[in-house]
Motif scaffolding. Structure first.
Motif, PDB file in Angstrom:
ATOM      1  N   PHE B  32      -2.500 -20.244 111.745  1.00  0.00           N
ATOM      2  CA  PHE B  32      -3.956 -20.058 111.650  1.00  0.00           C
ATOM      3  C   PHE B  32      -4.397 -20.145 110.201  1.00  0.00           C
ATOM      4  CE2 PHE B  32      -5.034 -19.125 115.879  1.00  0.00           C
ATOM      5  CZ  PHE B  32      -4.013 -18.395 116.445  1.00  0.00           C
ATOM      6  N   ARG B  35      -4.201 -23.743 108.810  1.00  0.00           N
ATOM      7  CA  ARG B  35      -5.304 -24.609 109.251  1.00  0.00           C
ATOM      8  C   ARG B  35      -6.586 -24.255 108.523  1.00  0.00           C
ATOM      9  NH1 ARG B  35      -2.598 -24.797 114.510  1.00  0.00           N
ATOM     10  NH2 ARG B  35      -3.281 -22.689 114.974  1.00  0.00           N
ATOM     11  N   VAL B  53     -15.926 -22.698 110.506  1.00  0.00           N
ATOM     12  CA  VAL B  53     -16.072 -21.306 110.915  1.00  0.00           C
ATOM     13  C   VAL B  53     -15.140 -20.970 112.076  1.00  0.00           C
ATOM     14  CG1 VAL B  53     -17.967 -21.759 112.494  1.00  0.00           C
ATOM     15  CG2 VAL B  53     -17.792 -19.572 111.366  1.00  0.00           C
ATOM     16  N   ASP B  54     -14.802 -21.958 112.905  1.00  0.00           N
ATOM     17  CA  ASP B  54     -13.875 -21.672 114.023  1.00  0.00           C
ATOM     18  C   ASP B  54     -12.501 -21.302 113.522  1.00  0.00           C
ATOM     19  OD1 ASP B  54     -15.194 -24.132 116.360  1.00  0.00           O
ATOM     20  OD2 ASP B  54     -15.730 -22.050 115.929  1.00  0.00           O
ATOM     21  N   TYR B  55     -12.009 -22.084 112.534  1.00  0.00           N
ATOM     22  CA  TYR B  55     -10.680 -21.767 112.004  1.00  0.00           C
ATOM     23  C   TYR B  55     -10.693 -20.413 111.312  1.00  0.00           C
ATOM     24  CZ  TYR B  55      -9.327 -26.595 112.859  1.00  0.00           C
ATOM     25  OH  TYR B  55      -9.024 -27.790 113.443  1.00  0.00           O
ATOM     26  N   ASP B  57     -12.672 -17.899 111.919  1.00  0.00           N
ATOM     27  CA  ASP B  57     -12.776 -16.827 112.913  1.00  0.00           C
ATOM     28  C   ASP B  57     -11.451 -16.580 113.605  1.00  0.00           C
ATOM     29  OD1 ASP B  57     -16.191 -17.373 114.086  1.00  0.00           O
ATOM     30  OD2 ASP B  57     -15.348 -16.215 112.420  1.00  0.00           O
ATOM     31  N   ASP B  58     -10.724 -17.671 113.885  1.00  0.00           N
ATOM     32  CA  ASP B  58      -9.420 -17.464 114.531  1.00  0.00           C
ATOM     33  C   ASP B  58      -8.451 -16.774 113.590  1.00  0.00           C
ATOM     34  OD1 ASP B  58      -9.080 -20.317 116.788  1.00  0.00           O
ATOM     35  OD2 ASP B  58     -10.146 -18.408 116.901  1.00  0.00           O
ATOM     36  N   GLU B  61      -9.387 -13.203 113.670  1.00  0.00           N
ATOM     37  CA  GLU B  61      -8.962 -12.596 114.927  1.00  0.00           C
ATOM     38  C   GLU B  61      -7.465 -12.337 114.943  1.00  0.00           C
ATOM     39  OE1 GLU B  61     -10.218 -11.487 117.702  1.00  0.00           O
ATOM     40  OE2 GLU B  61      -8.207 -11.247 118.519  1.00  0.00           O
TER      41      GLU B  61
END
Lengths: 149, 103
Positions: B32, B35, B53-55, B57-58, B61
């Motif tokens: 994660f 990336r 923002v997806d990477y 956020d993951d 998380e």
């Protein structure tokens, strides 16, 4: 004075001669014999130590071999039980949250946990998830053991 | 990222050895983080905050396990609520406990 005072005088003719010749102690062994005895006892002890040490080493090897042989079995058993438990957790979650609106099993109110990971990928559970459905005593008693061994 | 421990001045030397606390040491979040960092490297920090923002956020998380822990507490609250409302009997209140040596 008429009476002569008595005095503590040596006897007539003097004292008998004093015998001051030395009487040495009876010796059973001389120095060479003592060293020889020390050598013999040391040699016997050394031999016994060697035998015992060989035995201890052999037992260590056997115990270590046994542990190495059994370890894959134990790890496989542990993995099997882990997979069974998370399967049971999934079923329990489906049963529990059946009436909650918008809840899909394995998501948080329909949101997937990771956005960039395909949903078929297995997500490693955290320790709280693993113990989520049992009594909290199970978690508090066993979490330390699970996390540090 | 605010929680990033980074050197104050960026030089080639700090680029080489400056990453002190990263997830790259075999942690679960190594991929994660990789990336996310590659995306930030491609777009830069300002545009990257919007585009990647997806990477990010993951990565967040994975680092903090926010949703996973929230799921757990929601499920426990629901379990206790069902027991209180009588939808669940007292024997059924909890599932059988998990084995401790299997995690």
């Amino acid at each position: 004075m008429a009476a002569t005072p008595t005095q503590d005088l040596p006897p007539k003719g003097g004292y008998a001669p004093v015998n001051f010749t030395r009487i040495p102690a009876r010796s059973y062994f001389n120095g060479y014999q003592l060293f020889a005895g020390f050598g013999v006892v040391s040699a016997v002890a050394c031999y016994m130590y060697y035998k015992t040490y060989s035995l201890v080493r052999r037992e260590d090897i056997e115990m270590r071999s046994g542990r190495l042989a059994v370890e894959p079995l134990l790890l496989a058993e542990r993995d099997r039980e882990f997979l069974k438990q998370i399967r049971r957790n999934r079923d329990e979650e489906a049963r529990l949250m059946a009436n909650v609106e918008g809840w899909e099993v394995g998501t948080y109110h329909g949101e997937r946990i990771y956005k960039t990971i395909p949903s078929e990928r297995f997500i490693d559970p955290v320790i709280n998830e693993y113990f989520a459905h049992g009594p909290s005593k199970a978690y508090t008693d066993n979490a330390f053991f699970s996390l540090f061994s | 990222m605010a929680a990033h421990i980074a050197p104050a001045f960026r030089t080639p030397m700090t680029d080489l050895v400056g990453s002190v606390m990263t997830h790259q040491t075999g942690s679960r979040c190594a991929d994660f983080e990789m990336r996310a960092m590659e995306c930030l490297e491609a777009y830069g920090v300002q545009r990257g905050r919007v585009r990647c923002v997806d990477y990010l956020d993951d990565l967040r998380e994975c680092t903090f396990k926010i949703k996973q822990l929230a799921r757990v507490s929601e499920m426990r609250v629901e379990r206790h609520r069902q027991w209180l409302m009588g939808e669940r009997s007292s024997e059924d209140h909890y599932a059988p406990p998990a084995r401790s040596d299997a995690y």
